[in-house]
Enzyme design. Structure first.
Site, PDB file in Angstrom:
ATOM      1  N   LYS A  36       0.852  -1.184   0.000  1.00 27.80           N
ATOM      2  CA  LYS A  36       0.000   0.000   0.000  1.00 27.80           C
ATOM      3  C   LYS A  36       0.888   1.234   0.000  1.00 27.80           C
ATOM      4  CE  LYS A  36      -2.267   1.679   3.729  1.00 27.80           C
ATOM      5  NZ  LYS A  36      -2.155   3.134   3.772  1.00 27.80           N
TER       6      LYS A  36
ATOM      7  N   ASP B 252      -3.449   4.376  -1.697  1.00 23.57           N
ATOM      8  CA  ASP B 252      -4.373   4.798  -0.633  1.00 23.57           C
ATOM      9  C   ASP B 252      -4.316   6.307  -0.457  1.00 23.57           C
ATOM     10  OD1 ASP B 252      -5.882   4.928   1.722  1.00 23.57           O
ATOM     11  OD2 ASP B 252      -4.233   4.257   2.996  1.00 23.57           O
TER      12      ASP B 252
ATOM     13  N   LEU C 219      -9.417   9.945  -1.629  1.00 23.33           N
ATOM     14  CA  LEU C 219      -9.929  11.183  -2.225  1.00 23.33           C
ATOM     15  C   LEU C 219     -11.284  11.579  -1.621  1.00 23.33           C
ATOM     16  CD1 LEU C 219      -7.765  10.149  -4.286  1.00 23.33           C
ATOM     17  CD2 LEU C 219      -9.053  11.373  -6.017  1.00 23.33           C
TER      18      LEU C 219
ATOM     19  N   ASP D  22     -13.672  15.090  -2.399  1.00 25.24           N
ATOM     20  CA  ASP D  22     -13.821  16.458  -2.916  1.00 25.24           C
ATOM     21  C   ASP D  22     -15.114  16.497  -3.734  1.00 25.24           C
ATOM     22  OD1 ASP D  22     -13.265  19.117  -3.837  1.00 25.24           O
ATOM     23  OD2 ASP D  22     -11.130  18.723  -3.688  1.00 25.24           O
TER      24      ASP D  22
ATOM     25  N   THR E 213     -10.293   3.677  11.114  1.00 26.44           N
ATOM     26  CA  THR E 213     -10.162   2.764  12.265  1.00 26.44           C
ATOM     27  C   THR E 213      -9.614   3.482  13.495  1.00 26.44           C
ATOM     28  OG1 THR E 213      -8.162   2.035  11.167  1.00 26.44           O
ATOM     29  CG2 THR E 213     -10.043   0.569  11.059  1.00 26.44           C
TER      30      THR E 213
HETATM   31  O1  C5P Z   1       0.717   1.030  10.969  1.00 21.85           O
HETATM   32  P1  C5P Z   1      -0.693   0.592  10.835  1.00 21.85           P
HETATM   33  O2  C5P Z   1      -0.852  -0.926  10.758  1.00 21.85           O
HETATM   34  O3  C5P Z   1      -1.629   1.215  11.843  1.00 21.85           O
HETATM   35  O4  C5P Z   1      -1.120   1.137   9.403  1.00 21.85           O
HETATM   36  C1  C5P Z   1      -2.436   1.100   8.939  1.00 21.85           C
HETATM   37  C2  C5P Z   1      -2.490   1.745   7.586  1.00 21.85           C
HETATM   38  O5  C5P Z   1      -3.841   1.697   7.109  1.00 21.85           O
HETATM   39  C3  C5P Z   1      -2.084   3.215   7.564  1.00 21.85           C
HETATM   40  O6  C5P Z   1      -1.389   3.409   6.346  1.00 21.85           O
HETATM   41  C4  C5P Z   1      -3.387   3.980   7.560  1.00 21.85           C
HETATM   42  O7  C5P Z   1      -3.293   5.180   6.816  1.00 21.85           O
HETATM   43  C5  C5P Z   1      -4.314   3.013   6.817  1.00 21.85           C
HETATM   44  N1  C5P Z   1      -5.735   3.134   7.112  1.00 21.85           N
HETATM   45  C6  C5P Z   1      -6.258   2.996   8.388  1.00 21.85           C
HETATM   46  N2  C5P Z   1      -7.608   3.121   8.610  1.00 21.85           N
HETATM   47  C7  C5P Z   1      -8.435   3.360   7.597  1.00 21.85           C
HETATM   48  C8  C5P Z   1      -7.928   3.488   6.300  1.00 21.85           C
HETATM   49  C9  C5P Z   1      -6.557   3.369   6.088  1.00 21.85           C
HETATM   50  O8  C5P Z   1      -5.514   2.757   9.323  1.00 21.85           O
HETATM   51  N3  C5P Z   1      -9.751   3.395   7.808  1.00 21.85           N
END
Ligand code: C5P
Length: 232
Positions: free
Chosen positions: A32, A59, A62, A64, A119
């Site tokens: 990602k 990732d 977006l 807008d 999350t």
């Molecule tokens: O380091 P970690 O396992 O927390 O990384 C989770 C990744 O998933 C990060 O790149 C974060 O931007 C992404 N993400 C997230 N929650 C979301 C969407 C994307 O943690 N809802």
């Protein structure tokens, strides 16, 4: 696409990310690329990692007005990534416009998924700051249904919600789930977390794992552990 582990390559330079990927000799993990790396290195880093043979989830989340997102997606579609995303909060008009922009002249396009609730957001923050009432799970399900009805391929959600999303939107509607931690690991800023094994049990299609792999003393071993727990 089957069940897989996607490594969140949250690095701020080309040297760091390529040095990290070099550790995976003979393996080509699904990666990602998020805002940090993309803003630091631009589209060229996407092409470079793709050339090395990795599948890519771009990732950029977006969000807008529909026309702006449509045009941005048309540019991103040229990067030949496998998966990209937007915020479902942009509404169905924005999601439909995004799909139009993403579709190439030959009718192919990368998969497009929607972020439901981050999350890192819990019920209290959602209720008090974003001013959305109710339970996080219900909001995620409602956003997922809107995304499915708009023609999207899936959602980003917590693994804890993956089962319900499949029930409501169908088995083939993808659940891509960050917020994954090993049972014995650090939670960091994530709030709604679960283990790779539990994510498998609930029915996630893809887990997105960042720091538990990128900050591990042995990232390749941590990746293998995720694969073993999640894919089996
Ligand atoms: O380091 P970690 O396992 O927390 O990384 C989770 C990744 O998933 C990060 O790149 C974060 O931007 C992404 N993400 C997230 N929650 C979301 C969407 C994307 O943690 N809802």
């Amino acid at each position: 696409m089957g069940k897989d582990v996607i490594i969140a390559c949250d690095f701020s330079s080309k040297e760091e990310v390529l040095g990290f990927l070099d550790k995976f000799t003979g393996k080509k993990p699904f990666v990602k690329i998020g805002m940090e790396l993309f803003y630091a290195e631009g589209p060229e880093i996407v092409r470079e990692i793709k050339k090395r043979g990795h599948k890519i989830f771009l990732d950029l989340k977006l969000h807008d007005i529909p026309n702006t997102v449509k045009k941005a997606m048309a540019v991103l579609s040229k990067l030949d990534v496998d998966l990209c995303n937007l915020h479902a909060a942009g509404t169905s008009a924005m999601m439909k416009a995004a799909l139009e922009g993403l579709t190439r002249p030959d009718s192919t396009r990368p998969l497009l998924i929607a972020v439901t609730q981050l999350t890192s957001t819990d019920k209290q923050r959602m209720n008090d700051e974003i001013l959305i009432d109710g339970e996080v799970g219900d909001v995620v399900l409602s956003y997922a249904k809107t995304a499915a009805d708009s023609g999207l391929d899936g959602v980003v959600c917590s693994p804890l919600e993956a089962g319900l999303v499949h029930e409501k939107c169908g088995k083939s509607f993808l659940t891509v789930t960050p917020g994954v931690r090993f049972a014995d690991g650090d939670v960091g800023d994530q709030v709604r977390v679960t283990t790779p094994a539990k994510a498998k049990e609930i029915g996630s299609d893809y887990i997105v794992v960042g720091r538990p792999i990128t900050a591990a003393a042995d990232p390749v071993a941590a990746y293998e552990r995720c694969l073993a727990e999640f894919v089996g």
